[in-house]
Design an enzyme around this catalytic site. Structure first.
Site, PDB file in Angstrom:
ATOM      1  N   SER A 151       6.700   1.593   0.133  1.00  0.00           N
ATOM      2  CA  SER A 151       6.324   1.295  -1.251  1.00  0.00           C
ATOM      3  C   SER A 151       7.200   2.035  -2.272  1.00  0.00           C
ATOM      4  O   SER A 151       7.623   1.450  -3.271  1.00  0.00           O
ATOM      5  CB  SER A 151       4.839   1.581  -1.451  1.00  0.00           C
ATOM      6  N   ALA A 210      10.637   0.433  -2.499  1.00  0.00           N
ATOM      7  CA  ALA A 210      10.573  -0.919  -3.057  1.00  0.00           C
ATOM      8  C   ALA A 210      10.363  -0.867  -4.571  1.00  0.00           C
ATOM      9  O   ALA A 210      10.979  -1.630  -5.322  1.00  0.00           O
ATOM     10  CB  ALA A 210       9.449  -1.716  -2.398  1.00  0.00           C
ATOM     11  N   ASP A 247      14.904   3.358   4.511  1.00  0.00           N
ATOM     12  CA  ASP A 247      13.990   2.572   3.659  1.00  0.00           C
ATOM     13  C   ASP A 247      14.751   1.888   2.523  1.00  0.00           C
ATOM     14  O   ASP A 247      14.640   0.679   2.320  1.00  0.00           O
ATOM     15  CB  ASP A 247      12.906   3.471   3.031  1.00  0.00           C
ATOM     16  N   PRO A 271       0.828  -1.207   0.000  1.00  0.00           N
ATOM     17  CA  PRO A 271       0.000   0.000   0.000  1.00  0.00           C
ATOM     18  C   PRO A 271       0.867   1.264   0.000  1.00  0.00           C
ATOM     19  O   PRO A 271       1.920   1.280   0.636  1.00  0.00           O
ATOM     20  CB  PRO A 271      -0.813  -0.113   1.294  1.00  0.00           C
ATOM     21  N   LEU A 292       5.071   1.450   4.662  1.00  0.00           N
ATOM     22  CA  LEU A 292       5.621   0.125   4.360  1.00  0.00           C
ATOM     23  C   LEU A 292       6.682   0.173   3.255  1.00  0.00           C
ATOM     24  O   LEU A 292       7.089  -0.866   2.733  1.00  0.00           O
ATOM     25  CB  LEU A 292       4.506  -0.859   3.991  1.00  0.00           C
TER      26      LEU A 292
HETATM   27  O1  PMV Z   1       8.610   5.889   4.564  1.00  0.00           O
HETATM   28  P1  PMV Z   1       8.114   5.756   5.954  1.00  0.00           P
HETATM   29  O2  PMV Z   1       6.764   6.314   6.193  1.00  0.00           O
HETATM   30  O3  PMV Z   1       8.342   4.390   6.501  1.00  0.00           O
HETATM   31  O4  PMV Z   1       9.025   6.691   6.862  1.00  0.00           O
HETATM   32  C1  PMV Z   1      10.387   6.536   6.949  1.00  0.00           C
HETATM   33  C2  PMV Z   1      10.861   6.833   8.293  1.00  0.00           C
HETATM   34  C3  PMV Z   1      11.103   8.271   8.690  1.00  0.00           C
HETATM   35  O5  PMV Z   1      12.037   8.193   9.752  1.00  0.00           O
HETATM   36  C4  PMV Z   1       9.832   8.934   9.175  1.00  0.00           C
HETATM   37  C5  PMV Z   1      11.678   9.115   7.564  1.00  0.00           C
HETATM   38  C6  PMV Z   1      13.108   8.731   7.171  1.00  0.00           C
HETATM   39  O6  PMV Z   1      13.570   9.257   6.154  1.00  0.00           O
HETATM   40  O7  PMV Z   1      13.766   7.978   7.893  1.00  0.00           O
END
Ligand code: PMV
Length: 313
Positions: free
Chosen positions: A108, A111, A152, A101, A106
């Protein structure tokens, strides 16, 4: 039959979201139950360099040359070509789909990018290593929000649990015992850029208060890593509860997230917290393996639009 098909998983942030943007430690893990996929179809009858990008989820069907430089998918293709010093791709269609989603914490965006980078580099006969995939995906992440920590793209490119501190060498690690998680989706889409921007403004307005919150998050992440390596889910659950309190104090939780967190704890979860940017999106609950389906049912009864049961090992 595609010439190449490449995947990249979703992810959850177990500890340290937001604080990680400010140099504090965070922990994230891949979620293989959802993933982005890029299929490359060779088009030998078309002229070399003619690349069609199709992403039905975002209603995109266009030639690469027609897309602006900042378009994230187009940028990803151009970054691989630059990295591999390939002047152009053989004519092909790149079809990108995802079961992750969007705007829900998560991963997206990262990925989709990693699956595209993997597919194009493999199609060119030079599949990129996770560290290069991660570095290129980071360039694309900057479009989504200006100051990504890089967590991420890292966890998704390496597909292993990571202990992450911005600018420091990556540490991957394995839990001593499998961690059973139930992920609950509020159904509220929440772009990370907005939550990250709001935290930045709040930090600028009250730096001492926010620095103290980031330090607390950092301590929790470091302690959590020891508990994960020691194999103590009960202690880890308590740290998740504390992490959720810190995130609430940062202003990134929401009534929907709080309700799902409370429902999972009442149904027997060892700990629960929001995961990712917050304000909406997903929360995670740590459970004993036998309790996963009852916690998932309690989350759905409390309004979760979907739940995913996953194991981190
Ligand atoms: O992409 P998300 O919603 O999982 O957020 C990443 C995590 C944050 O710490 C909020 C932003 C980041 O760049 O690390």
């Amino acid at each position: 039959m595609p010439a190449v098909r490449a995947h990249a998983p979703g992810k959850v942030i177990l500890f340290g979201e937001h604080a990680v943007v400010y140099g504090r430690a965070a922990i994230a893990a891949p979620v293989q139950q959802v993933r982005a996929t890029t299929a490359v179809m060779a088009e030998p009858r078309l002229p070399a360099g003619q690349v069609r990008l199709q992403a039905p989820d975002i209603h995109l069907d266009a030639l690469l040359d027609e897309l602006p430089a900042w378009q994230p998918l187009a940028l990803a293709v151009r970054l691989v070509l630059g990295e591999l010093r390939a002047p152009r791709l053989p004519a092909c269609t790149l079809r990108i789909t995802s079961t992750i989603p969007v705007a829900s914490g998560l991963g997206s965006g990262a990925a989709v990018t990693v699956s595209l980078l993997r597919a194009v580099s493999t199609f060119l006969g030079q599949p990129l290593e996770p560290s290069r995939l991660s570095a290129l995906a980071y360039e694309v992440e900057k479009i989504h929000h200006g100051t990504p920590s890089g967590i991420d793209n890292t966890v998704i490119a390496f597909e292993q649990p990571v202990f992450f501190v911005r600018g420091q060498p990556l540490e991957t690690f394995a839990p001593a015992v499998p961690l059973h998680l139930v992920i609950g989706d509020t159904g509220v889409s929440s772009p990370t850029a907005i939550a990250v921007g709001d935290v930045r403004r709040a930090w600028q307005a009250a730096p001492a208060e926010y620095e103290a919150l980031f330090d607390r998050a950092d301590r929790i992440s470091r302690q959590a890593r020891s508990e994960i390596e020691r194999g103590d889910p009960t202690a880890l659950g308590l740290l998740m509860v504390e992490a959720q309190e810190v995130l609430k104090s940062m202003g990134v939780s929401s009534s929907d997230l709080d309700r799902l967190v409370a429902a999972s704890l009442a149904a027997g979860a060892l700990g629960a917290k929001l995961s990712g940017g917050g304000r909406g999106g997903n929360m995670i609950a740590l459970v004993h393996s036998g309790a996963a389906s009852q916690v998932a049912a309690a989350l759905e009864a409390a309004g979760a639009v979907r739940t995913i049961i996953t194991v981190i090992q």
